[in-house]
Design an enzyme around this catalytic site. Structure first.
Site, PDB file in Angstrom:
ATOM      1  N   HIS A  41      -4.886   2.923   7.913  1.00 54.39           N
ATOM      2  CA  HIS A  41      -3.744   2.212   7.302  1.00 54.39           C
ATOM      3  C   HIS A  41      -4.077   1.889   5.853  1.00 54.39           C
ATOM      4  O   HIS A  41      -4.841   0.975   5.543  1.00 54.39           O
ATOM      5  CB  HIS A  41      -3.422   0.923   8.057  1.00 54.39           C
ATOM      6  CG  HIS A  41      -2.188   0.235   7.532  1.00 54.39           C
ATOM      7  ND1 HIS A  41      -0.925   0.425   8.084  1.00 54.39           N
ATOM      8  CD2 HIS A  41      -2.009  -0.618   6.499  1.00 54.39           C
ATOM      9  CE1 HIS A  41      -0.039  -0.291   7.416  1.00 54.39           C
ATOM     10  NE2 HIS A  41      -0.662  -0.934   6.440  1.00 54.39           N
ATOM     11  N   HIS A  43      -2.370   2.727   1.549  1.00 52.40           N
ATOM     12  CA  HIS A  43      -1.182   3.148   0.799  1.00 52.40           C
ATOM     13  C   HIS A  43      -1.579   3.794  -0.525  1.00 52.40           C
ATOM     14  O   HIS A  43      -2.685   3.570  -1.020  1.00 52.40           O
ATOM     15  CB  HIS A  43      -0.306   1.943   0.463  1.00 52.40           C
ATOM     16  CG  HIS A  43       0.012   1.039   1.603  1.00 52.40           C
ATOM     17  ND1 HIS A  43       0.901   1.366   2.601  1.00 52.40           N
ATOM     18  CD2 HIS A  43      -0.440  -0.207   1.909  1.00 52.40           C
ATOM     19  CE1 HIS A  43       0.994   0.358   3.463  1.00 52.40           C
ATOM     20  NE2 HIS A  43       0.178  -0.598   3.074  1.00 52.40           N
ATOM     21  N   TYR A  59       9.210  -5.998  -4.057  1.00 51.57           N
ATOM     22  CA  TYR A  59       8.100  -6.351  -4.940  1.00 51.57           C
ATOM     23  C   TYR A  59       7.735  -5.120  -5.756  1.00 51.57           C
ATOM     24  O   TYR A  59       8.024  -3.987  -5.354  1.00 51.57           O
ATOM     25  CB  TYR A  59       6.873  -6.845  -4.151  1.00 51.57           C
ATOM     26  CG  TYR A  59       6.270  -5.787  -3.241  1.00 51.57           C
ATOM     27  CD1 TYR A  59       5.259  -4.938  -3.688  1.00 51.57           C
ATOM     28  CD2 TYR A  59       6.723  -5.633  -1.935  1.00 51.57           C
ATOM     29  CE1 TYR A  59       4.711  -3.963  -2.854  1.00 51.57           C
ATOM     30  CE2 TYR A  59       6.185  -4.663  -1.096  1.00 51.57           C
ATOM     31  CZ  TYR A  59       5.184  -3.831  -1.553  1.00 51.57           C
ATOM     32  OH  TYR A  59       4.649  -2.863  -0.748  1.00 51.57           O
ATOM     33  N   THR A  87       7.133  -0.195   1.527  1.00 47.29           N
ATOM     34  CA  THR A  87       8.544  -0.452   1.225  1.00 47.29           C
ATOM     35  C   THR A  87       8.873  -0.323  -0.257  1.00 47.29           C
ATOM     36  O   THR A  87      10.014  -0.039  -0.604  1.00 47.29           O
ATOM     37  CB  THR A  87       8.925  -1.858   1.697  1.00 47.29           C
ATOM     38  OG1 THR A  87       8.005  -2.804   1.117  1.00 47.29           O
ATOM     39  CG2 THR A  87       8.853  -1.959   3.208  1.00 47.29           C
ATOM     40  N   ARG A 134       7.824   5.029   9.875  1.00 47.02           N
ATOM     41  CA  ARG A 134       7.598   3.582   9.966  1.00 47.02           C
ATOM     42  C   ARG A 134       8.920   2.838   9.949  1.00 47.02           C
ATOM     43  O   ARG A 134       9.771   3.094   9.081  1.00 47.02           O
ATOM     44  CB  ARG A 134       6.752   3.150   8.773  1.00 47.02           C
ATOM     45  CG  ARG A 134       6.241   1.726   8.856  1.00 47.02           C
ATOM     46  CD  ARG A 134       5.400   1.418   7.645  1.00 47.02           C
ATOM     47  NE  ARG A 134       4.604   0.228   7.814  1.00 47.02           N
ATOM     48  CZ  ARG A 134       4.255  -0.568   6.819  1.00 47.02           C
ATOM     49  NH1 ARG A 134       4.625  -0.287   5.577  1.00 47.02           N
ATOM     50  NH2 ARG A 134       3.520  -1.643   7.034  1.00 47.02           N
ATOM     51  N   ARG A 140      11.115 -10.270   4.700  1.00 44.62           N
ATOM     52  CA  ARG A 140      10.875 -10.412   3.252  1.00 44.62           C
ATOM     53  C   ARG A 140      10.678  -9.052   2.584  1.00 44.62           C
ATOM     54  O   ARG A 140      10.662  -8.960   1.361  1.00 44.62           O
ATOM     55  CB  ARG A 140       9.666 -11.321   2.995  1.00 44.62           C
ATOM     56  CG  ARG A 140       8.365 -10.731   3.431  1.00 44.62           C
ATOM     57  CD  ARG A 140       7.176 -11.662   3.291  1.00 44.62           C
ATOM     58  NE  ARG A 140       6.104 -11.252   4.163  1.00 44.62           N
ATOM     59  CZ  ARG A 140       5.276 -10.239   3.949  1.00 44.62           C
ATOM     60  NH1 ARG A 140       5.394  -9.512   2.846  1.00 44.62           N
ATOM     61  NH2 ARG A 140       4.350  -9.910   4.819  1.00 44.62           N
ATOM     62  N   HIS A 191      -0.927  -4.337  12.413  1.00 47.01           N
ATOM     63  CA  HIS A 191      -1.577  -5.654  12.289  1.00 47.01           C
ATOM     64  C   HIS A 191      -1.293  -6.583  13.473  1.00 47.01           C
ATOM     65  O   HIS A 191      -0.996  -7.775  13.292  1.00 47.01           O
ATOM     66  CB  HIS A 191      -1.165  -6.323  10.969  1.00 47.01           C
ATOM     67  CG  HIS A 191      -1.033  -5.370   9.804  1.00 47.01           C
ATOM     68  ND1 HIS A 191      -1.836  -4.243   9.668  1.00 47.01           N
ATOM     69  CD2 HIS A 191      -0.187  -5.343   8.737  1.00 47.01           C
ATOM     70  CE1 HIS A 191      -1.484  -3.599   8.558  1.00 47.01           C
ATOM     71  NE2 HIS A 191      -0.491  -4.231   7.987  1.00 47.01           N
ATOM     72  N   ASP A 267      -5.815  -1.300   4.630  1.00 52.62           N
ATOM     73  CA  ASP A 267      -4.575  -1.767   3.992  1.00 52.62           C
ATOM     74  C   ASP A 267      -4.676  -1.760   2.466  1.00 52.62           C
ATOM     75  O   ASP A 267      -3.864  -2.375   1.779  1.00 52.62           O
ATOM     76  CB  ASP A 267      -4.146  -3.153   4.485  1.00 52.62           C
ATOM     77  CG  ASP A 267      -2.717  -3.478   4.073  1.00 52.62           C
ATOM     78  OD1 ASP A 267      -1.884  -2.554   4.022  1.00 52.62           O
ATOM     79  OD2 ASP A 267      -2.432  -4.657   3.778  1.00 52.62           O
ATOM     80  N   ASN A 272       1.278  -7.450  -2.010  1.00 51.75           N
ATOM     81  CA  ASN A 272       1.880  -8.744  -1.699  1.00 51.75           C
ATOM     82  C   ASN A 272       0.904  -9.855  -1.393  1.00 51.75           C
ATOM     83  O   ASN A 272       1.303 -10.831  -0.768  1.00 51.75           O
ATOM     84  CB  ASN A 272       2.811  -8.617  -0.480  1.00 51.75           C
ATOM     85  CG  ASN A 272       4.188  -8.220  -0.906  1.00 51.75           C
ATOM     86  OD1 ASN A 272       4.662  -8.664  -1.938  1.00 51.75           O
ATOM     87  ND2 ASN A 272       4.811  -7.379  -0.123  1.00 51.75           N
TER      88      ASN A 272
HETATM   89  C1  0GY Z   1       1.101  -3.768   4.619  1.00 50.82           C
HETATM   90  C2  0GY Z   1       1.727  -5.079   4.528  1.00 50.82           C
HETATM   91  C3  0GY Z   1       2.738  -5.465   3.710  1.00 50.82           C
HETATM   92  C4  0GY Z   1       3.574  -4.602   2.945  1.00 50.82           C
HETATM   93  C5  0GY Z   1       4.088  -3.447   3.390  1.00 50.82           C
HETATM   94  O1  0GY Z   1       5.470  -1.624   3.247  1.00 50.82           O
HETATM   95  C6  0GY Z   1       5.093  -2.639   2.695  1.00 50.82           C
HETATM   96  O2  0GY Z   1       5.536  -3.017   1.620  1.00 50.82           O
HETATM   97  O3  0GY Z   1       3.709  -2.960   4.543  1.00 50.82           O
HETATM   98  C7  0GY Z   1       3.053  -6.905   3.644  1.00 50.82           C
HETATM   99  O4  0GY Z   1       3.606  -7.347   2.635  1.00 50.82           O
HETATM  100  O5  0GY Z   1       2.741  -7.633   4.626  1.00 50.82           O
HETATM  101  O6  0GY Z   1       0.757  -3.330   5.701  1.00 50.82           O
HETATM  102  O7  0GY Z   1       0.953  -3.128   3.597  1.00 50.82           O
END
Ligand code: 0GY
Length: 315
Positions: A41, A43, A59, A87, A134, A140, A191, A267, A272
């Site tokens: 996991h 990004h 964000y 996201t 996903r 949020r 998570h 992660d 965030n």
């Molecule tokens: C994570 C957690 C977060 C963000 C996202 O897709 C995302 O923006 O998953 C979070 O803000 O808790 O797993 O990256």
């Protein structure tokens, strides 16, 4: 203090648009990962000039490139990555797919798609290494998508052998239960469904999550993100207890009950987080506190992610 490339040096952070920059010089973990370990996991973000962020994002992250991700992989001792669409890139999977295509086969991915996605687009993503979609229910982070749209997407990706990754908060599990239990694929929870770790591990909230996994053998869990879930924070006591120690009983319980259905990831680059940015080396050192034997570590870090993301490479 910043380094020549304008990244913060270890222990020194800058803020971008309300989100802390990632830790530029993570420590070398003392825990040695098993050979072939997968960071399941993580990004990539942008770079924004090449892969613009989604207009509907909640964000704006710091750029975090594929080269930086793969340098971290090598530094920590991982062999492979699963790059999860975040996201802030919406349903434009360009940066994630580009990372897969430039990984030499060492990365697979999880995409975000809309119901308008074509079969050809799904196949192209599959060819690049995408193996899941996903669905995000964290309020949020995303606007609401009707469940029937998501179910339609799940039914479309099932023939490709893909799975569904779900991200939600523990308080929302009762309301989402019926939808989650109708999903026709393997389902991977991000998570541990974000338990409130200030509540007892034996309390009703976490019991519901355990029931979810126990009654549904298609459900897996990432036992990741102690830094997001912890109230205690990163301080280790006497060098004996793990940092993020209040998360340990929760994660250890899931690892021990469901050793064949757990995954772990850094992660990185930790979107965030506003108060504390983890040292990724310290996160790796958290692993032996939740997977306490070499056999459990092998399943968590190698066997399980390989079975889900590289099933063609049987040991
Ligand atoms: C994570 C957690 C977060 C963000 C996202 O897709 C995302 O923006 O998953 C979070 O803000 O808790 O797993 O990256």
């Amino acid at each position: 203090m910043t380094s020549a490339n304008n990244k913060p040096t270890s222990g020194d952070f800058t803020k971008t648009a309300g989100w802390m920059d990632w830790y530029a010089k993570p420590s070398k973990p003392t825990f040695t990962l098993p050979a072939g370990a997968v960071d399941a996991h993580c990004h990539v973000f942008g770079p924004g000039a090449e892969f613009p962020y989604a207009p509907e994002r909640k964000y704006t992250p710091c750029d975090a490139s594929k080269q930086q991700l793969y340098a971290l992989r090598d530094h920590l001792g991982f062999s492979r990555n699963v790059v999860v669409q975040a996201t802030c890139h919406g349903a434009d999977n360009g940066a994630m797919v580009d990372a897969l295509e430039n990984s030499g086969g060492k990365a697979r991915g999880v995409a975000t798609v809309k119901r308008s996605v074509s079969d050809a687009e799904l196949q192209a993503m599959h060819d690049a290494g995408v193996r899941g979609v996903r669905f995000n229910f964290v309020k949020r982070l995303v606007d609401f998508t009707p469940k029937e749209e998501l179910l339609e997407i799940a039914n479309r990706i099932k023939p490709l052998g893909w799975h569904v990754v779900i991200y939600f908060e523990a308080v929302d599990l009762p309301e989402l239960w019926d939808f989650f239990t109708t999903l026709p694929t393997q389902v991977v929870v991000d998570h541990m469904g974000r338990p409130d770790v200030s509540l007892p591990v034996d309390g009703p909230q976490f019991a519901l999550f355990e029931k979810f996994m126990r009654e549904h053998p298609n459900v897996w869990s990432k036992v990741s993100c102690p830094e997001r879930l912890s109230v205690a924070g990163p301080k280790a006591l006497n060098g004996e207890l793990a940092a993020y120690q209040d998360v340990v009983p929760f994660a250890r319980r899931i690892v021990e009950q469901f050793p064949d259905r757990v995954l772990w990831g850094t992660d990185w680059p930790h979107p965030n987080l506003k108060d504390h940015m983890p040292d990724d080396g310290l996160l790796v050192d958290f692993i032996p506190h939740i997977a306490t034997t070499p056999a459990l570590q092998q399943k968590l870090l190698v066997d399980n992610p390989m079975r889900l993301y590289w099933p063609e490479e049987k040991a």
